[in-house]
Scaffold this motif. Structure first.
Motif, PDB file in Angstrom:
ATOM      1  N   ILE A  59       0.813  -1.214   0.000  1.00 46.82           N
ATOM      2  CA  ILE A  59       0.000   0.000   0.000  1.00 46.82           C
ATOM      3  C   ILE A  59       0.846   1.264   0.000  1.00 46.82           C
ATOM      4  O   ILE A  59       0.404   2.312  -0.460  1.00 46.82           O
ATOM      5  CB  ILE A  59      -0.985   0.017   1.189  1.00 46.82           C
ATOM      6  N   ARG A  60       2.051   1.160   0.504  1.00 48.03           N
ATOM      7  CA  ARG A  60       2.965   2.316   0.484  1.00 48.03           C
ATOM      8  C   ARG A  60       3.188   2.791  -0.950  1.00 48.03           C
ATOM      9  O   ARG A  60       3.134   3.990  -1.246  1.00 48.03           O
ATOM     10  CB  ARG A  60       4.285   1.897   1.130  1.00 48.03           C
ATOM     11  N   TYR A 118      -0.901   2.219   9.654  1.00 47.33           N
ATOM     12  CA  TYR A 118      -1.566   0.942   9.477  1.00 47.33           C
ATOM     13  C   TYR A 118      -0.705  -0.200   9.987  1.00 47.33           C
ATOM     14  O   TYR A 118      -1.206  -1.146  10.605  1.00 47.33           O
ATOM     15  CB  TYR A 118      -1.898   0.744   8.000  1.00 47.33           C
ATOM     16  N   MET A 119       0.587  -0.109   9.747  1.00 44.45           N
ATOM     17  CA  MET A 119       1.501  -1.134  10.240  1.00 44.45           C
ATOM     18  C   MET A 119       1.467  -1.206  11.769  1.00 44.45           C
ATOM     19  O   MET A 119       1.443  -2.294  12.352  1.00 44.45           O
ATOM     20  CB  MET A 119       2.930  -0.831   9.764  1.00 44.45           C
ATOM     21  N   VAL A 174      -8.163   2.518   5.127  1.00 49.37           N
ATOM     22  CA  VAL A 174      -7.278   2.046   4.065  1.00 49.37           C
ATOM     23  C   VAL A 174      -8.081   1.603   2.846  1.00 49.37           C
ATOM     24  O   VAL A 174      -7.681   1.830   1.699  1.00 49.37           O
ATOM     25  CB  VAL A 174      -6.383   0.896   4.584  1.00 49.37           C
ATOM     26  N   SER A 196       1.389   6.153  -2.829  1.00 48.36           N
ATOM     27  CA  SER A 196       2.386   7.123  -3.268  1.00 48.36           C
ATOM     28  C   SER A 196       2.180   7.491  -4.731  1.00 48.36           C
ATOM     29  O   SER A 196       2.217   8.668  -5.104  1.00 48.36           O
ATOM     30  CB  SER A 196       3.796   6.558  -3.066  1.00 48.36           C
ATOM     31  N   THR A 231      10.339  -0.252   3.004  1.00 48.60           N
ATOM     32  CA  THR A 231      10.358   1.152   3.404  1.00 48.60           C
ATOM     33  C   THR A 231      11.776   1.606   3.705  1.00 48.60           C
ATOM     34  O   THR A 231      12.181   2.729   3.356  1.00 48.60           O
ATOM     35  CB  THR A 231       9.451   1.367   4.630  1.00 48.60           C
ATOM     36  N   PHE A 244       7.209  -5.103   4.577  1.00 46.11           N
ATOM     37  CA  PHE A 244       6.918  -3.679   4.456  1.00 46.11           C
ATOM     38  C   PHE A 244       8.048  -2.845   5.071  1.00 46.11           C
ATOM     39  O   PHE A 244       8.483  -1.847   4.493  1.00 46.11           O
ATOM     40  CB  PHE A 244       5.595  -3.350   5.140  1.00 46.11           C
ATOM     41  N   ALA A 292       1.108   8.647   1.609  1.00 47.12           N
ATOM     42  CA  ALA A 292       1.282   7.201   1.524  1.00 47.12           C
ATOM     43  C   ALA A 292       2.091   6.668   2.695  1.00 47.12           C
ATOM     44  O   ALA A 292       1.726   5.657   3.313  1.00 47.12           O
ATOM     45  CB  ALA A 292       1.975   6.843   0.207  1.00 47.12           C
ATOM     46  N   LEU A 293       3.179   7.329   3.014  1.00 43.42           N
ATOM     47  CA  LEU A 293       4.038   6.851   4.095  1.00 43.42           C
ATOM     48  C   LEU A 293       3.363   7.011   5.453  1.00 43.42           C
ATOM     49  O   LEU A 293       3.456   6.127   6.310  1.00 43.42           O
ATOM     50  CB  LEU A 293       5.375   7.599   4.064  1.00 43.42           C
ATOM     51  N   TRP A 352      -2.697  -7.575   3.507  1.00 40.86           N
ATOM     52  CA  TRP A 352      -1.282  -7.480   3.843  1.00 40.86           C
ATOM     53  C   TRP A 352      -0.473  -8.609   3.217  1.00 40.86           C
ATOM     54  O   TRP A 352       0.743  -8.692   3.409  1.00 40.86           O
ATOM     55  CB  TRP A 352      -1.105  -7.458   5.370  1.00 40.86           C
ATOM     56  N   SER A 405       0.654   4.309   5.717  1.00 40.88           N
ATOM     57  CA  SER A 405       1.244   2.972   5.760  1.00 40.88           C
ATOM     58  C   SER A 405       1.870   2.671   7.114  1.00 40.88           C
ATOM     59  O   SER A 405       1.693   1.579   7.660  1.00 40.88           O
ATOM     60  CB  SER A 405       2.289   2.827   4.652  1.00 40.88           C
TER      61      SER A 405
END
Length: 451
Positions: free
Chosen positions: A72-73, A92-93, A352, A77, A294, A290, A85-86, A200, A89
C-alpha cells in the motif's frame, strides 16, 4: 540482493486468511452478534465479507499494476503523494501490530483456563520466538508452517461448529431477525475487523512464483473466511447464553466447554494457540517485508533493509517486528485494553479501503495506458462503492468506540510528524552517502554496509 520467488497460491491463501484468523476475532464476532437480534450475526458477517471482496478487487488491480514488497505504500504514493502514503502505511503497520497485542491478551486468558501453572507471558514469548526463528530461516519454511496451521484451524472451526449445531438442536427460526438498521450497520462495521489484514499479503508480491497469485489468493481467502466465521459465530450464539458471551474475552472457550466438556477446553485452547501463531506468523511475513521495503526507500533506517546472505530473508526487519509485537503484547496484558485495539483495527482497515478505492480511480486517470493484468470489473462502480461504503463504516466504528477514534487521531499525528521531520533526515543521509561514494578513487573499495 533480492528476495526469492518460491511461494505458491496455497501459501498466499493461507497467509491472507491467517492474517485475519486470530483468537481476538472470536471476541469481535460476539460483538457483532450483540448488535443484532436472534442468531442473525451471520448476515452482518457475510455483508462484511462481501464489502471486503469489493476492497479485494481494488487491491487486486493495484497489486497487478504495481507488484512490490512496498504494498500500500507504493499504491498510495503513486496515486496521491509520498507523504500521505508513508503516513498512512506506517500508521496501518502499527495498528496491525496492535492486533497482535489484543491477540496476546485473549490467548493468555485461554491458557489460564487450561494451564494455570505457567504464566501466560511464557507462552506468548515462546510463540514469538518460534515464529521469528522460522521466518529468519526462510520464507518457504515459514510459508509451509503457515499452510499447515491455517488450513488445520479452518477445518477444526467448521467441525466444532457442526458439533455445536447437533448438540443444540439447531433451529432456523431466528436466523433472519436482525432487528433495526442502526444495529445492522454497527454490526457490519465491527464485522469488518474479522477480515482485518487480508490485503497485507500484497507485500509478498516479490516472493510469489507469479504476482497474479496474490489477487486470486485474497479473493479465495475472503470467501473461505466468510463461511467459517458465519458458521462459528452462529454456533456460539445457539449454544451459550448471549450475556455470557458478550461479557467474556474467551467466548470460544465457553462454547467448547458447553458442548464437549474438558476435551472441548483442551481442543479450543489448542485452536487458540494455532490462531495466535498463524496471525503473528502471517503478520511477521508481511509487516517485515513492508519494513524492509520502506527502509530500502530510505524512509526507515537503512539497517532494516539488510537481507540474510544465507537464508535470503530481511532478518533485521523480522527482529524489529518481533520486538514491537512483544512490547505491545506485554502492554495489553498489563492494561487489559484489548477491545480498543479491536475497534482501532476495524476503523483503520476501513480508512485504508477508502483510500484503495480512490487510488484505483486516481491511477486509472493518471496512467491510463499502464499495464493492468487484473482490472476490477464494473468500470468506476467497484472502486467508487468501496470508497463510499467504507467511509460510512469508519464513522460507525468511531461512534461505537470514541477512544478508538481518539487514539487513531493521536497516532496519525505522530506518524505525520515522523514523515515530515524524521524521514527527510534519512533521505539526506542517503544522498550524502551516494555522493561520497561517487567521489572515491576507483581503486578504493566501498564499504558494503554503506551501500
Amino acid at each position: 540482493m533480492s528476495l526469492k520467488r518460491v511461494l505458491t497460491l496455497r501459501t498466499v491463501i493461507a497467509t491472507s486468511a491467517g492474517l485475519t484468523l486470530a483468537t481476538s476475532t472470536f471476541v469481535a464476532a460476539v460483538q457483532v452478534a450483540g448488535f443484532l437480534a436472534g442468531n442473525s450475526a451471520w448476515v452482518a458477517i457475510l455483508i462484511g465479507g462481501c464489502l471486503c471482496l469489493l476492497a479485494a478487487l481494488c487491491f487486486s488491480e493495484l497489486n497487478g499494476q504495481l507488484p512490490s514488497a512496498a504494498g500500500i505504500r507504493l499504491y498510495f504514493s503513486k496515486a496521491f503523494n509520498d507523504q500521505l502514503a508513508l503516513t498512512v502505511s506506517i500508521l496501518y503497520m502499527v495498528v496491525i501490530m496492535g492486533v497482535v497485542g489484543a491477540e496476546s491478551y485473549v490467548l493468555a486468558r485461554c491458557l489460564s483456563h487450561c494451564i494455570p501453572v505457567l504464566p501466560p507471558l511464557f507462552w506468548i514469548v515462546l510463540m514469538f520466538l518460534t515464529v521469528t526463528a522460522l521466518n529468519i530461516r526462510g520464507i518457504k519454511m515459514a510459508g509451509t508452517f503457515q499452510d499447515v496451521i491455517t488450513y488445520g484451524l479452518i477445518g477444526s472451526l467448521v467441525l466444532l461448529s457442526g458439533i455445536a449445531f447437533m448438540k443444540a438442536g439447531f433451529q432456523v427460526d431466528s436466523l433472519f431477525a436482525v432487528g433495526g438498521a442502526g444495529g445492522l450497520i454497527q454490526a457490519v462495521a465491527v464485522g469488518v475487523f474479522l477480515f482485518v489484514g487480508f490485503e497485507w499479503v500484497t507485500p509478498l508480491a516479490e516472493e510469489v512464483t507469479d504476482s497474479r497469485l496474490v489477487s486470486r489468493g485474497m479473493l479465495i481467502a475472503i470467501g473461505i473466511l466468510s463461511v467459517t466465521y458465519a458458521l462459528f459465530t452462529v454456533a456460539m450464539t445457539v449454544s451459550v447464553p448471549r450475556e455470557m458471551l458478550v461479557n467474556s474475552p474467551v467466548p470460544q472457550v465457553l462454547l467448547a466447554q458447553n458442548i464437549l466438556g474438558k476435551f472441548g477446553l483442551v481442543w479450543v485452547v489448542a485452536l487458540s494457540m494455532a490462531a495466535s501463531i498463524t496471525t503473528f506468523n502471517a503478520g511477521l511475513l508481511s509487516v517485515s517485508r513492508f519494513v524492509y521495503a520502506t527502509a530500502r526507500e530510505h524512509a526507515l533506517p537503512a539497517v532494516f533493509s539488510k537481507i540474510s546472505m544465507r537464508y535470503f530473508t530481511p532478518w533485521v526487519a523480522i527482529l524489529a517486528v518481533f520486538a514491537v509485537g512483544l512490547s505491545i503484547s506485554v502492554a495489553v496484558l498489563l492494561t487489559k485494553k484489548y477491545l480498543v485495539l479491536v475497534n482501532m483495527a476495524a476503523a483503520m482497515e476501513s480508512i485504508v479501503y477508502v483510500l484503495a478505492g480512490l487510488a484505483v480511480l486516481r491511477l486509472r486517470k493518471k496512467y491510463p495506458e499502464a499495464s493492468r493484468p487484473y482490472l476490477a470489473p464494473g468500470g468506476r462502480l467497484v472502486p467508487l462503492v468501496t470508497a463510499l461504503l467504507f467511509a460510512v463504516l469508519v464513522v460507525a466504528v468511531i461512534i461505537t468506540d470514541l477512544w478508538a477514534g481518539f487514539f487513531i487521531a493521536l497516532a496519525l499525528l505522530a506518524c505525520w510528524w515522523y514523515v515530515r521531520k524524521v524521514v527527510p533526515v534519512f533521505k539526506q543521509r542517503s544522498q550524502a552517502r551516494r555522493k561520497s561514494l561517487r567521489r572515491r578513487p576507483a581503486y578504493e573499495k566501498p564499504d558494503p554496509e554503506s551501500l
